[in-house]
Design a protein around this motif. Structure first.
Motif, short mmCIF file in Angstrom:
data_model
loop_
_atom_site.label_atom_id
_atom_site.label_comp_id
_atom_site.label_asym_id
_atom_site.label_seq_id
_atom_site.Cartn_x
_atom_site.Cartn_y
_atom_site.Cartn_z
N THR A 54 0.86 -1.18 0.00
CA THR A 54 0.00 0.00 0.00
C THR A 54 0.90 1.23 0.00
OG1 THR A 54 -1.68 -1.22 1.23
CG2 THR A 54 -1.85 1.17 1.22
N PRO A 55 0.75 2.12 -0.98
CA PRO A 55 1.80 3.13 -1.23
C PRO A 55 1.71 4.40 -0.38
CG PRO A 55 0.14 3.25 -2.94
CD PRO A 55 -0.27 2.11 -2.04
N SER A 56 1.65 4.26 0.93
CA SER A 56 1.62 5.44 1.79
C SER A 56 2.90 6.26 1.61
CB SER A 56 1.47 5.02 3.25
OG SER A 56 1.40 6.15 4.09
N GLY A 57 2.75 7.52 1.29
CA GLY A 57 3.91 8.39 1.08
C GLY A 57 4.54 8.27 -0.29
N VAL A 58 4.05 7.37 -1.13
CA VAL A 58 4.63 7.18 -2.46
C VAL A 58 3.98 8.17 -3.43
CG1 VAL A 58 5.02 5.57 -4.36
CG2 VAL A 58 5.10 4.76 -1.99
N ARG A 59 4.78 8.83 -4.23
CA ARG A 59 4.25 9.79 -5.18
C ARG A 59 5.06 9.78 -6.48
NH1 ARG A 59 7.54 10.62 -0.62
NH2 ARG A 59 8.91 12.41 -0.90
N LEU A 60 4.33 10.02 -7.58
CA LEU A 60 4.96 10.28 -8.87
C LEU A 60 5.39 11.74 -8.90
CD1 LEU A 60 2.35 8.44 -11.07
CD2 LEU A 60 4.80 7.94 -11.13
N VAL A 61 6.58 12.01 -9.39
CA VAL A 61 7.08 13.38 -9.43
C VAL A 61 7.68 13.64 -10.80
CG1 VAL A 61 7.51 13.52 -6.93
CG2 VAL A 61 9.29 12.65 -8.43
N PHE A 62 7.40 14.82 -11.36
CA PHE A 62 7.95 15.17 -12.67
C PHE A 62 7.80 16.66 -12.91
CE2 PHE A 62 3.70 13.25 -12.99
CZ PHE A 62 2.94 14.27 -13.56
N ARG A 63 8.57 17.15 -13.89
CA ARG A 63 8.43 18.53 -14.36
C ARG A 63 7.77 18.49 -15.72
NH1 ARG A 63 10.53 22.72 -11.93
NH2 ARG A 63 10.68 23.94 -13.84
N THR A 64 6.91 19.49 -15.99
CA THR A 64 6.16 19.49 -17.25
C THR A 64 5.49 20.84 -17.48
OG1 THR A 64 4.47 18.31 -18.51
CG2 THR A 64 4.03 18.64 -16.17
N ARG A 65 5.13 21.08 -18.73
CA ARG A 65 4.26 22.20 -19.08
C ARG A 65 2.84 21.73 -19.35
NH1 ARG A 65 6.84 26.95 -20.28
NH2 ARG A 65 9.13 26.84 -20.47
N ALA A 66 2.57 20.46 -19.12
CA ALA A 66 1.25 19.89 -19.44
C ALA A 66 0.15 20.58 -18.65
CB ALA A 66 1.24 18.39 -19.15
N THR A 67 -0.99 20.75 -19.30
CA THR A 67 -2.18 21.27 -18.63
C THR A 67 -3.15 20.17 -18.26
OG1 THR A 67 -3.27 21.68 -20.75
CG2 THR A 67 -1.98 23.49 -19.81
N ALA A 68 -2.87 18.94 -18.71
CA ALA A 68 -3.72 17.79 -18.37
C ALA A 68 -2.85 16.56 -18.25
CB ALA A 68 -4.80 17.58 -19.42
N VAL A 69 -3.12 15.75 -17.24
CA VAL A 69 -2.38 14.52 -16.98
C VAL A 69 -3.38 13.41 -16.72
CG1 VAL A 69 -0.73 13.37 -15.44
CG2 VAL A 69 -0.44 15.81 -15.97
N GLU A 70 -3.12 12.23 -17.28
CA GLU A 70 -3.96 11.06 -17.02
C GLU A 70 -3.09 9.94 -16.46
OE1 GLU A 70 -7.53 11.55 -20.34
OE2 GLU A 70 -5.99 10.00 -20.63
N LEU A 71 -3.66 9.22 -15.49
CA LEU A 71 -2.98 8.09 -14.87
C LEU A 71 -3.93 6.90 -14.87
CD1 LEU A 71 -0.51 7.01 -13.25
CD2 LEU A 71 -1.66 7.82 -11.17
N ASP A 72 -3.52 5.81 -15.54
CA ASP A 72 -4.30 4.57 -15.53
C ASP A 72 -3.84 3.72 -14.36
OD1 ASP A 72 -5.43 5.47 -17.86
OD2 ASP A 72 -4.33 4.10 -19.18
N VAL A 73 -4.79 3.27 -13.53
CA VAL A 73 -4.45 2.52 -12.33
C VAL A 73 -5.33 1.29 -12.21
CG1 VAL A 73 -3.75 4.63 -11.13
CG2 VAL A 73 -6.08 3.76 -10.84
N VAL A 74 -4.82 0.31 -11.48
CA VAL A 74 -5.62 -0.83 -11.03
C VAL A 74 -5.54 -0.82 -9.51
CG1 VAL A 74 -6.01 -3.31 -11.11
CG2 VAL A 74 -5.05 -2.13 -13.12
N ALA A 75 -6.61 -0.38 -8.88
CA ALA A 75 -6.65 -0.29 -7.42
C ALA A 75 -7.16 -1.60 -6.82
CB ALA A 75 -7.56 0.86 -6.99
N THR A 76 -6.74 -1.89 -5.61
CA THR A 76 -7.26 -3.05 -4.88
C THR A 76 -8.18 -2.55 -3.78
OG1 THR A 76 -5.30 -4.40 -5.32
CG2 THR A 76 -6.67 -5.04 -3.45
#
Length: 402
Positions: A54-76
């Motif tokens: 379980t990803p407590s404290g886990v985060r994706l981090v990046f630099r970008t000029r994007a105005t929209a971001v999508e993340l596909d996930v499979v949650a339990t």
């Protein structure tokens, strides 16, 4: 308007993740882990295996000029027969440290855990796409904090502009180990767990090894901490040892010494803070094990009760009061040759008066307001003036980084 060809898919690699110590490739994506594979091979029970994934404290981090971001996930999704439904895990997007969006996956795999029998069953389910839009179009640092209470496989990351790993922040790394309270049980969102709140105030990078039911002085956890980069280390120990009825006083002291000895093999002079248990009435003077209150479950409520006998403390059974005394004694003894070792009484974070105002929801775990209080107090006592982490960080009492 964005069109399909405007979007770029970025591989999810370790360079885009913070707070994870390993990244497992699965049939449906990648699964962040908070213990490395060598430690996971030694886990003796499914409960800890679930907690560390379980990803407590886990985060994706990046630099970008994007105005929209999508993340596909499979949650339990976890369900407990007879208990109220659990809320969906929350994903939080931050822009330059400020909250800019939240989302949840309404569906996914389902893990059904029967607390009475101890059995568990998994039913596969669909993935979900989370979309964060309306972001500013200039170059910015983006973080997507994963749920602190929901195992999450990451299938794909897309945006309408390229994503790049961020430069090093220059912040110190704080490595923390604790129980379900440290993992964030009953917090409303991943940045609302008390370690995340304290890390924001201390202006540090958090690696959270808080494991629900799993702060049990396991040697593989100590070795993981020994081998993980860290500028600051804290260990919050006690409640799981009691509510699992894991050991007696004779074994507890040497186990603590061994755990600390192992950490010191890799971090001989790193500030190391030992935190004793928060106030918890059911186990202050009553040993474990703790167990679900079946009468409460029959009413659709989840509560826990202590099943031990207070008279057995004379024979070495552990209570929170006993553990606080023992931890204070051990730290005082070791500090004569280890000046970077420190002690924090958990009652200074959450004590009897706090419980009268903000009682533990189910007898064991705090609500979101209590996480806020604990995080603020830890930040003040650890990162503030005179605290054991003060010299290594830039503390901001407002809880905002600068």
């Amino acid at each position: 308007m964005d069109t399909e060809h405007d979007w770029t898919t970025t591989p999810i690699t370790a360079s885009l993740l913070r707070g994870a110590l390993d990244l497992e490739h699965t049939e449906r994506g990648v699964l962040p882990h908070r213990l490395p594979a060598r430690a996971r091979r030694q886990i003796p029970d499914g409960h800890l295996a679930l907690a560390e994934s379980t990803p407590s404290g886990v985060r994706l981090v990046f630099r970008t000029r994007a105005t929209a971001v999508e993340l596909d996930v499979v949650a339990t999704k976890r369900t407990y027969p007879g208990a109220p439904p659990r809320p969906d895990g929350v994903y939080e997007l931050l822009v330059d440290g400020q909250l800019a969006g939240q989302a949840s996956a309404a569906d996914g795999d389902t893990l059904t855990i029967d607390l009475a029998s101890g059995t568990a069953q998994t039913r596969p389910g669909p993935g979900q796409t989370l979309r964060f839009a309306g972001l500013p179009g200039d170059e910015k640092d983006v973080e997507i904090w994963l749920p602190h209470d929901e195992t999450t496989q990451l299938a794909a990351l897309r945006a309408n502009a390229p994503l790049h790993p961020p430069p090093h922040s220059g912040r110190k790394t704080w490595l923390h180990h604790g129980s379900s309270i440290s993992q964030g049980s009953n917090a409303a969102a991943p940045t609302g767990t008390w370690p995340a709140l304290a890390a924001a105030a201390g202006n540090v990078e958090l690696v959270n090894l808080g494991f629900g039911g799993g702060a049990l002085l396991d040697p593989f956890t100590a070795r993981t901490m020994r081998d993980s980069p860290a500028d600051l280390i804290s260990v919050k120990i006690g409640i799981n040892v009691v509510n699992a009825d894991l050991m007696r006083l004779r074994a507890f002291g040497p186990a603590v010494h061994g755990f600390l000895d192992t950490i010191r093999e890799g971090h001989p002079a790193t500030p190391l803070l030992i935190v004793s248990p928060l106030y918890c009435p059911i186990h202050e003077n009553t040993p474990g094990p703790s167990a679900p209150d079946l009468s409460a479950m029959s009413q659709g409520r989840l509560r826990f009760t202590a099943t031990g006998n207070p008279a057995q403390t004379a024979a070495g059974k552990l209570t929170l009061a006993v553990i606080r005394d023992e931890l204070a004694r051990i730290v005082q003894q070791r500090a004569t040759t280890d000046p970077d070792l420190h002690y924090l009484d958990g009652l200074d974070l959450y004590g009897e008066t706090d419980h009268a105002e903000l009682p533990l929801l189910d007898g064991l775990h705090p609500d979101p307001a209590t996480h806020q209080r604990i995080g603020e107090r830890f930040a003040h006592l650890a990162f503030g003036d005179g605290g054991p982490f003060a010299m290594a960080t830039e503390f901001t009492p407002s809880g905002r980084t600068r």
